[in-house]
Design a protein around this motif. Sequence first.
Motif, short mmCIF file in Angstrom:
data_model
loop_
_atom_site.label_atom_id
_atom_site.label_comp_id
_atom_site.label_asym_id
_atom_site.label_seq_id
_atom_site.Cartn_x
_atom_site.Cartn_y
_atom_site.Cartn_z
N MET A 1 0.85 -1.17 0.00
CA MET A 1 0.00 0.00 0.00
C MET A 1 0.89 1.23 0.00
SD MET A 1 -2.60 1.39 3.01
CE MET A 1 -2.71 -0.21 3.69
N SER A 2 0.58 2.18 -0.88
CA SER A 2 1.37 3.41 -0.92
C SER A 2 1.02 4.29 0.28
CB SER A 2 1.12 4.16 -2.22
OG SER A 2 -0.13 4.81 -2.17
N ASP A 3 1.93 5.17 0.62
CA ASP A 3 1.69 6.10 1.72
C ASP A 3 0.49 6.98 1.42
OD1 ASP A 3 3.83 5.09 3.14
OD2 ASP A 3 5.22 6.67 2.51
N LEU A 4 0.36 7.43 0.18
CA LEU A 4 -0.77 8.29 -0.19
C LEU A 4 -2.09 7.54 -0.05
CD1 LEU A 4 -1.84 10.97 -1.17
CD2 LEU A 4 -1.33 10.26 -3.52
N GLU A 5 -2.14 6.30 -0.48
CA GLU A 5 -3.37 5.50 -0.32
C GLU A 5 -3.71 5.36 1.15
OE1 GLU A 5 -2.92 1.79 -2.39
OE2 GLU A 5 -3.11 2.72 -4.36
N HIS A 6 -2.71 5.08 1.97
CA HIS A 6 -2.95 4.94 3.42
C HIS A 6 -3.47 6.25 3.99
CE1 HIS A 6 -1.97 4.74 7.73
NE2 HIS A 6 -2.33 3.47 7.59
N ASP A 7 -2.85 7.38 3.62
CA ASP A 7 -3.29 8.69 4.10
C ASP A 7 -4.73 8.98 3.70
OD1 ASP A 7 -0.82 9.13 5.25
OD2 ASP A 7 -0.12 10.49 3.67
N ILE A 8 -5.09 8.61 2.48
CA ILE A 8 -6.47 8.83 2.01
C ILE A 8 -7.44 7.95 2.79
CG2 ILE A 8 -8.03 8.48 0.03
CD1 ILE A 8 -5.73 9.60 -1.73
N LYS A 9 -7.06 6.72 3.06
CA LYS A 9 -7.92 5.84 3.87
C LYS A 9 -8.15 6.45 5.25
CE LYS A 9 -6.55 1.48 1.69
NZ LYS A 9 -5.94 0.17 1.94
N VAL A 10 -7.09 6.94 5.87
CA VAL A 10 -7.20 7.56 7.20
C VAL A 10 -8.09 8.79 7.12
CG1 VAL A 10 -5.91 8.74 9.02
CG2 VAL A 10 -5.02 6.63 8.04
N MET A 11 -7.91 9.60 6.09
CA MET A 11 -8.72 10.80 5.91
C MET A 11 -10.20 10.44 5.74
SD MET A 11 -10.24 13.01 3.28
CE MET A 11 -9.67 12.07 1.91
N ILE A 26 -10.03 -1.32 4.40
CA ILE A 26 -10.44 -0.73 3.13
C ILE A 26 -9.50 -1.23 2.03
CG2 ILE A 26 -10.82 1.41 1.85
CD1 ILE A 26 -11.20 2.80 4.59
N ASP A 27 -10.07 -1.93 1.06
CA ASP A 27 -9.31 -2.38 -0.11
C ASP A 27 -9.15 -1.20 -1.06
OD1 ASP A 27 -8.45 -3.44 -2.55
OD2 ASP A 27 -9.66 -5.24 -2.36
N ALA A 28 -7.92 -0.87 -1.41
CA ALA A 28 -7.64 0.30 -2.24
C ALA A 28 -8.29 0.23 -3.61
CB ALA A 28 -6.13 0.49 -2.40
N GLN A 29 -8.59 -0.97 -4.09
CA GLN A 29 -9.17 -1.12 -5.42
C GLN A 29 -10.68 -1.33 -5.41
OE1 GLN A 29 -6.49 -3.28 -8.29
NE2 GLN A 29 -5.71 -4.08 -6.36
N GLU A 30 -11.25 -1.50 -4.25
CA GLU A 30 -12.68 -1.76 -4.13
C GLU A 30 -13.48 -0.47 -4.28
OE1 GLU A 30 -14.84 -4.93 -1.41
OE2 GLU A 30 -14.08 -3.25 -0.26
#
Length: 88
Positions: A1-11, A26-30
Motif C-alpha cells: 500500500m502506498s503512503d498516499l493511499e494509506h493517508d487517504i484511507k485515514v482521511m 479498506i481495499d484500495a481497489q474496491e
Amino acid sequence: MSDLEHDIKVMIIDVLNLEDVSPEDIDAQENLFGDNGLALDSIDALEIGVGVQKKYGIKINAEDKSTRAHFQSVRSLAEFVAAQQAAA
C-alpha cells in the motif's frame, strides 16, 4: 500500500467518522460507492471531496464528468491527488 493511499484511507475514516473501520479494512481497489465496498453515498462523496481539498489543497470540479471516476476507489483517488500535485 502506498503512503498516499494509506493517508487517504485515514482521511476517509476521519471525515466520515467510521469508528469501526481501520485503514487495513479498506481495499484500495474496491468501489467506495454502491452496494459493495464501503457502500458510501453522495453525501459521503461530498464530505470526502471537501476533505481532499482541505488536506491536499486540490481544486475539485464537481461539474467535470471525470470527477466521479476519480472517486471510484481509494487507488483512483490517490492517482488523481498525485497527478494534481505533480501538475501544481
